[in-house]
Design a protein around this motif. Structure first.
Motif, PDB file in Angstrom:
ATOM      1  N   ILE A  10       0.841  -1.196   0.000  1.00 41.04           N
ATOM      2  CA  ILE A  10       0.000   0.000   0.000  1.00 41.04           C
ATOM      3  C   ILE A  10       0.880   1.251   0.000  1.00 41.04           C
ATOM      4  O   ILE A  10       0.710   2.152  -0.816  1.00 41.04           O
ATOM      5  CB  ILE A  10      -0.939   0.001   1.236  1.00 41.04           C
ATOM      6  CG1 ILE A  10      -1.964  -1.123   1.122  1.00 41.04           C
ATOM      7  CG2 ILE A  10      -1.633   1.345   1.378  1.00 41.04           C
ATOM      8  CD1 ILE A  10      -2.736  -1.395   2.424  1.00 41.04           C
ATOM      9  N   GLY A  11       1.833   1.274   0.920  1.00 42.12           N
ATOM     10  CA  GLY A  11       2.719   2.430   1.020  1.00 42.12           C
ATOM     11  C   GLY A  11       3.509   2.646  -0.261  1.00 42.12           C
ATOM     12  O   GLY A  11       3.723   3.774  -0.694  1.00 42.12           O
ATOM     13  N   ASP A  12       3.912   1.568  -0.870  1.00 42.30           N
ATOM     14  CA  ASP A  12       4.728   1.670  -2.070  1.00 42.30           C
ATOM     15  C   ASP A  12       3.950   2.269  -3.235  1.00 42.30           C
ATOM     16  O   ASP A  12       4.475   3.068  -4.003  1.00 42.30           O
ATOM     17  CB  ASP A  12       5.268   0.283  -2.448  1.00 42.30           C
ATOM     18  CG  ASP A  12       6.546   0.388  -3.259  1.00 42.30           C
ATOM     19  OD1 ASP A  12       7.451   1.140  -2.832  1.00 42.30           O
ATOM     20  OD2 ASP A  12       6.631  -0.262  -4.311  1.00 42.30           O
ATOM     21  N   VAL A  13       2.692   1.872  -3.346  1.00 40.21           N
ATOM     22  CA  VAL A  13       1.863   2.442  -4.411  1.00 40.21           C
ATOM     23  C   VAL A  13       1.717   3.950  -4.192  1.00 40.21           C
ATOM     24  O   VAL A  13       1.877   4.741  -5.123  1.00 40.21           O
ATOM     25  CB  VAL A  13       0.469   1.782  -4.459  1.00 40.21           C
ATOM     26  CG1 VAL A  13      -0.437   2.511  -5.437  1.00 40.21           C
ATOM     27  CG2 VAL A  13       0.582   0.316  -4.840  1.00 40.21           C
ATOM     28  N   VAL A  14       1.455   4.325  -2.956  1.00 40.26           N
ATOM     29  CA  VAL A  14       1.285   5.743  -2.653  1.00 40.26           C
ATOM     30  C   VAL A  14       2.573   6.505  -2.977  1.00 40.26           C
ATOM     31  O   VAL A  14       2.550   7.547  -3.636  1.00 40.26           O
ATOM     32  CB  VAL A  14       0.896   5.940  -1.165  1.00 40.26           C
ATOM     33  CG1 VAL A  14       0.845   7.416  -0.820  1.00 40.26           C
ATOM     34  CG2 VAL A  14      -0.439   5.277  -0.879  1.00 40.26           C
ATOM     35  N   ALA A  15       3.697   5.967  -2.524  1.00 45.39           N
ATOM     36  CA  ALA A  15       4.973   6.645  -2.728  1.00 45.39           C
ATOM     37  C   ALA A  15       5.287   6.802  -4.214  1.00 45.39           C
ATOM     38  O   ALA A  15       5.637   7.886  -4.684  1.00 45.39           O
ATOM     39  CB  ALA A  15       6.094   5.871  -2.034  1.00 45.39           C
ATOM     40  N   ARG A  16       5.147   5.727  -4.962  1.00 46.82           N
ATOM     41  CA  ARG A  16       5.494   5.772  -6.380  1.00 46.82           C
ATOM     42  C   ARG A  16       4.540   6.672  -7.161  1.00 46.82           C
ATOM     43  O   ARG A  16       4.953   7.419  -8.042  1.00 46.82           O
ATOM     44  CB  ARG A  16       5.470   4.350  -6.963  1.00 46.82           C
ATOM     45  CG  ARG A  16       6.613   3.479  -6.476  1.00 46.82           C
ATOM     46  CD  ARG A  16       6.481   2.064  -7.027  1.00 46.82           C
ATOM     47  NE  ARG A  16       7.510   1.167  -6.538  1.00 46.82           N
ATOM     48  CZ  ARG A  16       8.729   1.039  -7.069  1.00 46.82           C
ATOM     49  NH1 ARG A  16       9.069   1.774  -8.117  1.00 46.82           N
ATOM     50  NH2 ARG A  16       9.590   0.194  -6.563  1.00 46.82           N
TER      51      ARG A  16
END
Length: 826
Positions: A58-64
């Motif tokens: 989840i965090g990775d999608v947001v960050a990218r």
RNA sequence: GCGGUCGUGGCGGAACGGCAGACGCGCUAGCCUCAGGAGCUAGUGGGAGCAAUCUCGUGGUGGUUCAAAUCCACUCGACCGCACCA
């Protein structure tokens, strides 16, 4: 390009490449808006579980996604590395906690890298690193110097399994939050943080937190448990003492028929001394004290008490009322003594009924229907004051205020706000934590370690054995020291800090992780903070999340930062469930991320987890669902492969007007998808619907492929380019590989987010639903932009409509342009 | 008891008050194939009908509305938090 999608090859290749480039390192950049996305850092237990995978995906999608949108994104990772399991491993297997922990960290970091997570590894921290816990100790001193850390003797929670004390927040239903064994009460002297001093601000500022789930805010509200009322005293003439009581129902003071003390109340001894009741009271108290905390505070437990033989004077009436001791009064709440008003409090009602204590009605219900002889339970509704001297006739709510004024004028009592929240017990009788930087000197008393002497190093040579004494207490070289004040012989505090202290400020340290002269630079912290998006499990709703808010407020008051709340938006992810239960070793329903990655690749693991359920809901694991995600990538790979040469050779610029019908349709679907995915990744974080629309786009490409061989390579290139960029945050590896095979230059992750073209989604014709009395009866295709009048006319031309309308009266026609016509007939 | 969240196909889940069930899983059929647990295409809420079509359907009961999964009231159920807090 390889005809077949082989995830292991693709993923290993790009992970190596990204590591080399250190692509996700960030620095302060005032040209672009900053965005700080953070997942709760893990305890390094050794291996990632699916909950971690979900959290980080989840965090990775947001960050990218945010990065592609042009934000200066910080996305760090670290380790909540102090704690019990490391010490248990030491006791059980003879491994040193430090070695065990660092090995685990290495393994979990490797697993995270295998998931393709975009972290700024330059900012990695571990709370057990001396360069970190030095500043945790610095924080302790800050709290101490502000008068927010103190030592007191109290009945505290003791976990018999962990052999240490616990804070109230860490006791769940009478059990230890970590090991689930029974918690008992122990009288001990311990260090506390004065979180109660911040109770009001912690409560009030919840309102600021628009980006937090209602559930979490409510839980914190409940936990803080603010109530407003009054405190006043009953005089006990025979022993010349006063019993202070706290009540939220000061309007019922004229109905008091007894006073009850908690069994632990300090006045009990004095009150019963030499009385005939003494023996009975002592027996009762001993029995109650033996009961566990759970049964003692359960609503199920029957109310029990004994008369002390003493009497107290009600300051409002001058009446003498008996003083009792009862199990339902808690020493920790209010004043440890309550006034008994049987007619208007259900607990008092039950107690008075059992022991035949008098009941007096002092509030009459609006319908005048209450009589003390006929009611069968306490009345706690609104009404008018009766039997209350000068207050008779007053509305009971107004009376609350009047009573307060009356008390305050005569100086016999005052308004009081009470909280359920208790101070935070922060010392732990364990080794693997940050040593509390305090020294005990026989001459100077408690002396804080001077800041320049930090860190107080955790000694490495310690013997571990199960037992209730802190391991540090047995290390002579550690314990013996000199007093910083007088230079004389002194002893160190041998308790370590609750690991929740370490995790209460780590998000500040990320903003300046290598600072050797202070915990962090204020300017850096102020640039990045607050965390724009925080992601983690709801189990920390009133643990970490409350402590972190408290810390932030203290640091603000100390002038270190300029924000009062650490986490602007909070996403509480649901659990990963299998066969209806949380994955756990004991249930034997664990699916290991390692296994899934080996079989299908990280992209598939990520896509499945993000697609299977909205992030805040529990996710049911499905092996077939994983297969589905994998199949989608196969489908994606083949269709891109099919058009790879075409896309690669195309010019980026082309004439949109030259497209034929099918090409226009494909391009329309593309832009609809861009719109949907952009919206889904905006405020809503509905990754599942974002992915479903990307799937629809791929389906549209297959449909397009059916239509022939002559294609405009420009539109193909546009579609593939945008498709890969839309999917990149979810599936970083496959999109990177396909990007290089088609579009070519640079990394897909360095590209900007696709732009939505409103022109592209326009259509000439649209379908209109025709309803008769709200039921769909027909559908017609009409040119876009048809007005209500024309639409209505067109509707009545339809054969089906005519049939329905024939012989009936048209009552009303509702026309919603672009959508529907509803004809109401009678 | 108080507070919160949520009830939609066989399953996971979609639906600014405007065609319920997008997308995926599963299932069915066709094509392709030596074969397929690969791939492609089509179908897939229940009931009735050869069919066009009709009808029922978002836990339940009412209400608001031209129109309700969506808003309101009550109710049932599930999950979570707090709980003898005075």
């Amino acid at each position: 390009m390889n005809e077949k999608y082989i995830p292991s090859e693709v993923e290993a290749k790009w992970q190596k490449e990204w590591a080399k480039e250190n692509s996700f390192a960030t620095e302060i950049n005032r040209q672009r808006p900053e965005y700080y996305v953070l997942e709760m850092f893990p305890y390094p237990s050794g291996k990632l579980h699916m909950g971690h995978v979900r959290n980080y995906s989840i965090g990775d999608v947001v960050a990218r996604h945010k990065k592609m949108q042009g934000y200066n994104v910080m996305h760090p990772m670290g380790w909540d590395a102090f704690g019990m399991p490391a010490e248990n491993a030491a006791i059980k297997h003879g491994v040193h906690p430090a070695d065990w922990t660092w090995d685990n960290i290495d393994n979990m970091r490797r697993q995270q890298q295998e998931l393709g997570l975009a972290y700024d590894w330059d900012r990695e921290i571990a709370t057990c690193h001396v360069e970190y816990y030095k500043w945790t100790q610095w924080m302790f001193l800050l709290f101490y110097n502000k008068g927010l850390a103190y030592k007191k003797k109290a009945a505290v929670n003791w976990c018999t399994e962990c052999n240490t004390v616990l804070a109230n927040e860490q006791v769940v239903d009478g059990h230890c939050w970590r090991c689930d064994s029974v918690v008992v009460k122990k009288e001990l002297e311990q260090w506390f943080f004065k979180i109660t001093q911040y109770a009001d601000r912690l409560l009030e500022d919840l309102q600021e937190l628009k980006g937090w789930p209602e559930r979490v805010k409510t839980m914190q509200e409940n936990w803080i448990g603010r109530s407003t009322g009054a405190e006043f005293s009953f005089v006990v003439p025979e022993i010349q003492e006063k019993i202070a009581v706290y009540t939220t129902r000061q309007d019922t003071v004229f109905g008091v028929s007894y006073v009850v003390l908690a069994p632990e109340h300090p006045l009990v001894d004095k009150l019963i001394a030499g009385k005939e009741q003494e023996e009975a009271v002592r027996r009762f108290i001993d029995r109650v004290k033996d009961l566990s905390e759970i049964s003692r505070t359960s609503t199920e437990t029957e109310k029990e008490g004994v008369f002390t033989g003493g009497y107290a004077v009600n300051p409002f009436t001058g009446e003498q009322v008996p003083i009792w001791v009862a199990n339902y009064v808690l020493m920790e709440y209010g004043t440890g003594a309550v006034m008994g008003v049987p007619a208007h409090d259900q607990r008092d009602w039950e107690f008075a009924t059992k022991y035949h204590l008098p009941k007096r009605l002092v509030i009459q219900a609006p319908d005048n229907g209450l009589s003390i002889d006929t009611i069968t339970c306490a009345y706690d509704g609104p009404g008018v004051m009766v039997n209350s001297s000068d207050f008779n006739g007053m509305d009971n709510e107004a009376c609350k205020e009047a009573i307060c004024l009356w008390m305050e004028e005569r100086n016999i009592g005052k308004r009081r706000v009470n909280y359920r929240l208790r101070d935070w017990l922060v010392s732990r009788q364990r080794y693997w934590g940050a040593p509390i930087p305090m020294i005990y000197c026989d001459t100077c008393g408690v002396v804080p370690v001077p800041k320049e002497d930090l860190p107080v190093m955790l000694p490495k040579n310690v013997s571990f054995s199960a037992g209730s004494v802190s391991p540090l207490a047995k290390v002579e070289e550690f314990v013996n020291c000199t007093c910083p004040k007088c230079g004389g012989a002194a002893r160190r505090e041998t308790d370590t800090m609750d690991t929740f202290i370490c995790s209460s400020w780590y998000y500040f340290r990320y903003t300046d992780p290598r600072n050797t002269s202070q915990p962090f630079d204020s300017a850096k912290a102020n640039y990045w903070m607050p965390v724009d998006q925080y992601i983690g499990g709801v189990e920390h709703a009133i643990l970490h999340l409350l402590y972190a808010r408290f810390f932030t407020k203290v640091l603000k008051d100390a002038g270190l930062i300029n924000i009062g709340e650490p986490f602007k938006n909070l996403l509480t992810q649901g659990m990963v469930i299998k066969d209806g239960a949380k994955m756990s070793k004991s249930k034997g329903n664990v699916v290991s991320p390692e296994e899934i990655i080996a079989k299908y690749g990280a992209d598939t693991a990520r896509l499945f987890i993000l697609f299977a359920a909205p992030p805040e809901r529990d996710l049911e694991w499905s092996d077939q669902g994983v297969e589905g995600a994998y199949r989608f990538f196969g489908r994606l790979w083949r269709i891109v492969d099919h058009y790879a040469a075409c896309a690669a050779s195309a010019e980026a610029e082309y004439d949109v007007n030259s497209l034929d019908k099918q090409e226009r349709e494909l391009r329309r679907v593309l832009h609809v998808t861009i719109g949907k995915v952009s919206e889904a990744l905006g405020e809503r974080f509905s990754f599942n619907t974002a992915i479903s629309s990307i799937m629809e786009l791929v389906n549209a490409m297959y449909a397009f492929k059916e239509h022939g061989t002559q294609v405009n390579s420009g539109v193909i290139r546009e579609v593939i380019s945008a498709l890969l960029r839309l999917l990149a945050p979810f599936a970083p590896h496959i999109t990177e590989e396909l990007w290089h095979e088609t579009i070519g230059q640079g990394s897909v992750h360095e590209q900007s987010w696709p732009e939505f073209d409103a022109e592209a989604v326009k259509v000439d014709e649209t379908e209109i639903v025709l309803q008769i009395n709200g039921k769909v009866r027909d559908k017609i295709i009409v040119p876009v932009g048809l007005g209500a009048a024309e639409l209505e006319a067109k509707a009545f031309e339809q054969e089906k409509v005519k049939e329905f309308v024939a012989g009936k009266t048209v009552v009303k026609v509702i026309c919603v342009p672009q959508k529907l016509v509803n004809i109401v007939i009678k």
